[in-house]
Write a protein that holds these residues in place. Structure first.
Motif, PDB file in Angstrom:
ATOM      1  N   THR A 178      45.924  53.585  50.701  1.00 44.28           N
ATOM      2  CA  THR A 178      46.662  52.476  50.099  1.00 44.28           C
ATOM      3  C   THR A 178      46.427  51.250  50.957  1.00 44.28           C
ATOM      4  O   THR A 178      46.607  51.296  52.174  1.00 44.28           O
ATOM      5  CB  THR A 178      48.177  52.778  50.024  1.00 44.28           C
ATOM      6  OG1 THR A 178      48.394  53.923  49.205  1.00 44.28           O
ATOM      7  CG2 THR A 178      48.927  51.590  49.417  1.00 44.28           C
ATOM      8  N   PHE A 179      45.994  50.150  50.326  1.00 49.52           N
ATOM      9  CA  PHE A 179      45.727  48.938  51.087  1.00 49.52           C
ATOM     10  C   PHE A 179      46.098  47.710  50.261  1.00 49.52           C
ATOM     11  O   PHE A 179      46.062  47.740  49.023  1.00 49.52           O
ATOM     12  CB  PHE A 179      44.264  48.872  51.542  1.00 49.52           C
ATOM     13  CG  PHE A 179      43.247  49.068  50.457  1.00 49.52           C
ATOM     14  CD1 PHE A 179      42.616  47.981  49.861  1.00 49.52           C
ATOM     15  CD2 PHE A 179      42.892  50.341  50.042  1.00 49.52           C
ATOM     16  CE1 PHE A 179      41.664  48.155  48.871  1.00 49.52           C
ATOM     17  CE2 PHE A 179      41.934  50.534  49.046  1.00 49.52           C
ATOM     18  CZ  PHE A 179      41.322  49.446  48.464  1.00 49.52           C
ATOM     19  N   THR A 180      46.462  46.659  50.958  1.00 43.78           N
ATOM     20  CA  THR A 180      46.855  45.404  50.332  1.00 43.78           C
ATOM     21  C   THR A 180      45.728  44.393  50.475  1.00 43.78           C
ATOM     22  O   THR A 180      45.196  44.205  51.572  1.00 43.78           O
ATOM     23  CB  THR A 180      48.142  44.845  50.964  1.00 43.78           C
ATOM     24  OG1 THR A 180      49.191  45.813  50.835  1.00 43.78           O
ATOM     25  CG2 THR A 180      48.577  43.555  50.283  1.00 43.78           C
ATOM     26  N   VAL A 181      45.346  43.775  49.364  1.00 39.66           N
ATOM     27  CA  VAL A 181      44.242  42.810  49.340  1.00 39.66           C
ATOM     28  C   VAL A 181      44.807  41.422  49.076  1.00 39.66           C
ATOM     29  O   VAL A 181      45.497  41.206  48.071  1.00 39.66           O
ATOM     30  CB  VAL A 181      43.211  43.165  48.255  1.00 39.66           C
ATOM     31  CG1 VAL A 181      42.048  42.182  48.290  1.00 39.66           C
ATOM     32  CG2 VAL A 181      42.718  44.598  48.428  1.00 39.66           C
ATOM     33  N   ALA A 186      42.763  38.119  43.554  1.00 41.89           N
ATOM     34  CA  ALA A 186      42.542  39.508  43.974  1.00 41.89           C
ATOM     35  C   ALA A 186      43.061  40.500  42.933  1.00 41.89           C
ATOM     36  O   ALA A 186      42.348  41.437  42.554  1.00 41.89           O
ATOM     37  CB  ALA A 186      43.193  39.761  45.332  1.00 41.89           C
ATOM     38  N   TYR A 187      44.289  40.310  42.465  1.00 46.78           N
ATOM     39  CA  TYR A 187      44.829  41.265  41.496  1.00 46.78           C
ATOM     40  C   TYR A 187      44.078  41.191  40.167  1.00 46.78           C
ATOM     41  O   TYR A 187      43.714  42.214  39.585  1.00 46.78           O
ATOM     42  CB  TYR A 187      46.325  41.033  41.279  1.00 46.78           C
ATOM     43  CG  TYR A 187      46.887  41.915  40.179  1.00 46.78           C
ATOM     44  CD1 TYR A 187      46.885  43.296  40.309  1.00 46.78           C
ATOM     45  CD2 TYR A 187      47.384  41.365  39.002  1.00 46.78           C
ATOM     46  CE1 TYR A 187      47.373  44.113  39.302  1.00 46.78           C
ATOM     47  CE2 TYR A 187      47.869  42.181  37.984  1.00 46.78           C
ATOM     48  CZ  TYR A 187      47.856  43.544  38.144  1.00 46.78           C
ATOM     49  OH  TYR A 187      48.316  44.353  37.136  1.00 46.78           O
ATOM     50  N   GLY A 188      43.838  39.966  39.700  1.00 48.38           N
ATOM     51  CA  GLY A 188      43.128  39.807  38.442  1.00 48.38           C
ATOM     52  C   GLY A 188      41.767  40.475  38.474  1.00 48.38           C
ATOM     53  O   GLY A 188      41.380  41.193  37.552  1.00 48.38           O
ATOM     54  N   MET A 189      41.029  40.271  39.553  1.00 47.18           N
ATOM     55  CA  MET A 189      39.697  40.859  39.663  1.00 47.18           C
ATOM     56  C   MET A 189      39.762  42.374  39.759  1.00 47.18           C
ATOM     57  O   MET A 189      39.062  43.093  39.044  1.00 47.18           O
ATOM     58  CB  MET A 189      38.988  40.293  40.898  1.00 47.18           C
ATOM     59  CG  MET A 189      38.610  38.826  40.785  1.00 47.18           C
ATOM     60  SD  MET A 189      37.180  38.546  39.722  1.00 47.18           S
ATOM     61  CE  MET A 189      35.858  39.102  40.795  1.00 47.18           C
ATOM     62  N   LEU A 190      40.622  42.879  40.640  1.00 43.88           N
ATOM     63  CA  LEU A 190      40.629  44.307  40.935  1.00 43.88           C
ATOM     64  C   LEU A 190      41.228  45.151  39.824  1.00 43.88           C
ATOM     65  O   LEU A 190      41.070  46.382  39.830  1.00 43.88           O
ATOM     66  CB  LEU A 190      41.366  44.556  42.257  1.00 43.88           C
ATOM     67  CG  LEU A 190      40.595  44.093  43.498  1.00 43.88           C
ATOM     68  CD1 LEU A 190      41.486  44.141  44.731  1.00 43.88           C
ATOM     69  CD2 LEU A 190      39.350  44.946  43.716  1.00 43.88           C
ATOM     70  N   ARG A 191      41.883  44.519  38.861  1.00 38.74           N
ATOM     71  CA  ARG A 191      42.384  45.288  37.708  1.00 38.74           C
ATOM     72  C   ARG A 191      41.238  46.013  37.000  1.00 38.74           C
ATOM     73  O   ARG A 191      41.444  47.027  36.326  1.00 38.74           O
ATOM     74  CB  ARG A 191      43.102  44.364  36.719  1.00 38.74           C
ATOM     75  CG  ARG A 191      44.512  44.026  37.102  1.00 38.74           C
ATOM     76  CD  ARG A 191      45.281  43.419  35.957  1.00 38.74           C
ATOM     77  NE  ARG A 191      44.753  42.137  35.529  1.00 38.74           N
ATOM     78  CZ  ARG A 191      44.310  41.893  34.300  1.00 38.74           C
ATOM     79  NH1 ARG A 191      44.319  42.819  33.386  1.00 38.74           N
ATOM     80  NH2 ARG A 191      43.866  40.687  33.974  1.00 38.74           N
ATOM     81  N   ALA A 192      40.036  45.497  37.165  1.00 38.56           N
ATOM     82  CA  ALA A 192      38.864  46.130  36.549  1.00 38.56           C
ATOM     83  C   ALA A 192      38.619  47.529  37.093  1.00 38.56           C
ATOM     84  O   ALA A 192      37.955  48.348  36.449  1.00 38.56           O
ATOM     85  CB  ALA A 192      37.620  45.272  36.779  1.00 38.56           C
ATOM     86  N   GLU A 193      39.140  47.824  38.276  1.00 35.50           N
ATOM     87  CA  GLU A 193      38.868  49.105  38.942  1.00 35.50           C
ATOM     88  C   GLU A 193      39.904  50.163  38.631  1.00 35.50           C
ATOM     89  O   GLU A 193      39.776  51.318  39.073  1.00 35.50           O
ATOM     90  CB  GLU A 193      38.778  48.879  40.454  1.00 35.50           C
ATOM     91  CG  GLU A 193      37.640  47.971  40.860  1.00 35.50           C
ATOM     92  CD  GLU A 193      36.310  48.497  40.346  1.00 35.50           C
ATOM     93  OE1 GLU A 193      35.864  49.553  40.812  1.00 35.50           O
ATOM     94  OE2 GLU A 193      35.715  47.843  39.452  1.00 35.50           O
ATOM     95  N   GLN A 194      40.937  49.795  37.888  1.00 42.26           N
ATOM     96  CA  GLN A 194      42.011  50.726  37.538  1.00 42.26           C
ATOM     97  C   GLN A 194      41.486  51.874  36.678  1.00 42.26           C
ATOM     98  O   GLN A 194      40.904  51.654  35.614  1.00 42.26           O
ATOM     99  CB  GLN A 194      43.081  49.957  36.743  1.00 42.26           C
ATOM    100  CG  GLN A 194      44.187  50.798  36.172  1.00 42.26           C
ATOM    101  CD  GLN A 194      45.300  51.013  37.164  1.00 42.26           C
ATOM    102  OE1 GLN A 194      45.578  50.152  37.982  1.00 42.26           O
ATOM    103  NE2 GLN A 194      45.938  52.149  37.091  1.00 42.26           N
ATOM    104  N   GLY A 195      41.641  53.107  37.145  1.00 41.13           N
ATOM    105  CA  GLY A 195      41.211  54.238  36.334  1.00 41.13           C
ATOM    106  C   GLY A 195      40.585  55.343  37.157  1.00 41.13           C
ATOM    107  O   GLY A 195      40.695  55.393  38.383  1.00 41.13           O
ATOM    108  N   VAL A 196      39.887  56.233  36.467  1.00 46.49           N
ATOM    109  CA  VAL A 196      39.282  57.411  37.083  1.00 46.49           C
ATOM    110  C   VAL A 196      37.797  57.159  37.348  1.00 46.49           C
ATOM    111  O   VAL A 196      37.071  56.690  36.474  1.00 46.49           O
ATOM    112  CB  VAL A 196      39.449  58.650  36.166  1.00 46.49           C
ATOM    113  CG1 VAL A 196      38.770  59.873  36.795  1.00 46.49           C
ATOM    114  CG2 VAL A 196      40.929  58.930  35.920  1.00 46.49           C
ATOM    115  N   HIS A 197      37.368  57.488  38.572  1.00 47.70           N
ATOM    116  CA  HIS A 197      35.977  57.303  38.983  1.00 47.70           C
ATOM    117  C   HIS A 197      35.354  58.680  39.246  1.00 47.70           C
ATOM    118  O   HIS A 197      35.915  59.494  39.980  1.00 47.70           O
ATOM    119  CB  HIS A 197      35.903  56.437  40.244  1.00 47.70           C
ATOM    120  CG  HIS A 197      36.404  55.038  40.034  1.00 47.70           C
ATOM    121  ND1 HIS A 197      35.585  53.936  40.118  1.00 47.70           N
ATOM    122  CD2 HIS A 197      37.641  54.573  39.725  1.00 47.70           C
ATOM    123  CE1 HIS A 197      36.307  52.838  39.873  1.00 47.70           C
ATOM    124  NE2 HIS A 197      37.552  53.203  39.639  1.00 47.70           N
TER     125      HIS A 197
END
Length: 370
Positions: A178-181, A186-197
């Motif tokens: 768990t890390f804070t960016v 930052a939040y808008g961009m990283l929402r793209a990574e939400q999900g299963v990899h």
């Protein structure tokens, strides 16, 4: 001869006008003036915490103003260089104008990206959690690989990262991260990574070198501003302290500095162990808990899928958003947008995620996730 024209410059100027209007730069100029006046008042730094927050607001307000002003100044330089180069036939001057225009197009593209983010918290900071899914020990190693991929990506973007919790697993990899960016969008961009990899590779722990499919889940939450109210009854909390382990460093491990907070009514558990002080770890854990409970309340109140998190799915087969294949061929492919690359090292080791992140948001803005 130059490969740019006055029409190119006029088109770029029109794009710049639209971005400036969307980002409300005139309002931000007023905000900058107001905060600069406040910061110059006698006794401003007597309240260190309040002053720090004000200066942070000032920095944020200045970002778009400075970016727009710099773009306009460069555009004027390009215009002047083009005119003078055409008058004198100076090929070096024309080449310089072309190079500057190319750089300006890239910078403007980054500014336009900001206009895609319309959510309440999109322009703010993010809390990212990476969790192992199906795959046993391999999943813990995959979790560690993703964690370092994101650290590298944040470094490339110039974002600040505070690692809140990343305990080393018993055999390989990490139990979670768990890390804070902190940084622009930052939040808008990283929402793209939400999900299963999903990762496919030859297992590094299998003596027979068999192919292994492994999963990890990525959760992205906004860091909530102080003025967002989340009611948390202290009686609903169980707070445990324990010895810190892992990325915090040797000094962290000498005391019971790590904190685990359990919100009993919802079963939500948050841990933080990477600060040296138990008080600091508790404060950070409470911030993460606020974001998670806020998300749950949104889902409950709206009675629909929460936009901040997306569908809650098992971290396993059939639910992945992106696949990373290392064997029998090499490819990273986003299953939502179709964007792919064979250069897996650039993605996993160098954090070259912009093609996927920006590509996802372009797809989303175009209605791809409807």
């Amino acid at each position: 001869m130059t490969d740019i024209s006055r029409e190119d410059i006029e088109g770029l100027s029109e794009r710049l006008d639209k971005v400036e209007a969307y980002l409300h730069v005139d309002e931000k100029r007023g905000k900058v003036a107001e905060l600069e006046k406040l910061s110059a008042e006698p006794g401003f730094w007597e309240d260190a915490e309040g002053a720090s927050k004000t200066m942070e607001q000032l920095t944020r307000a200045k970002e778009d103003v400075v970016a727009i002003d710099s773009a306009r100044a460069e555009l004027e330089d390009v215009k002047a260089a083009l005119e003078l180069g055409e008058e004198t036939g100076d090929e070096d001057l024309l080449a310089e104008a072309s190079s500057t225009l190319e750089r300006l197009v890239s910078d403007l593209g980054e500014l336009e990206l900001s206009t895609w983010f319309t959510g309440e918290f999109d322009h703010g900071d993010a809390i990212v959690t990476v969790t192992p899914g199906q795959g046993g020990l391999e999943a813990q190693d995959w979790c560690d690989m993703l964690f370092h991929m994101y650290l590298r990506y944040c470094e490339r973007r110039g974002w600040k990262v505070d690692v809140n919790d990343a305990p080393v697993a018993d055999v390989i990899g990490i139990d979670r991260a768990t890390f804070t960016v902190s940084g622009r969008n930052a939040y808008g961009m990283l929402r793209a990574e939400q999900g299963v990899h999903r990762l496919v590779r030859i297992s590094p722990t299998d003596d027979k070198k068999r192919r292994q499919t492994t999963f990890a889940g990525v959760e992205v939450l906004p860091v909530l501003p102080d003025d967002v109210t989340v009611d948390i009854d202290p009686q609903d909390l169980r707070i445990d302290v324990y010895h810190a382990t892992g990325h915090g460093g040797q000094g962290v491990n000498t005391t019971d500095s790590a904190v685990r907070i359990t919100h009993i009514p919802t079963g939500t558990v948050v841990t933080c162990q990477n600060e040296r002080s138990q008080i600091q770890n508790k404060a950070i854990a409470m911030g993460i808990l606020r974001s998670r409970l806020y998300e749950r309340e949104l889902a409950k109140r709206e009675a629909e899928i929460d936009e901040l998190r997306g569908p809650k799915r098992d971290i396993g087969f059939g639910n992945q958003i992106r696949s990373y294949v290392l064997y029998p061929y090499k490819m990273v492919k986003d299953l939502r947008t179709g964007i792919e690359t064979g250069n897996v090292d650039a993605v996993l080791k160098d954090g070259d995620l912009d093609p996927f992140v920006i590509g996802y948001h372009r797809w989303r803005v175009g209605g791809g996730d409807e």
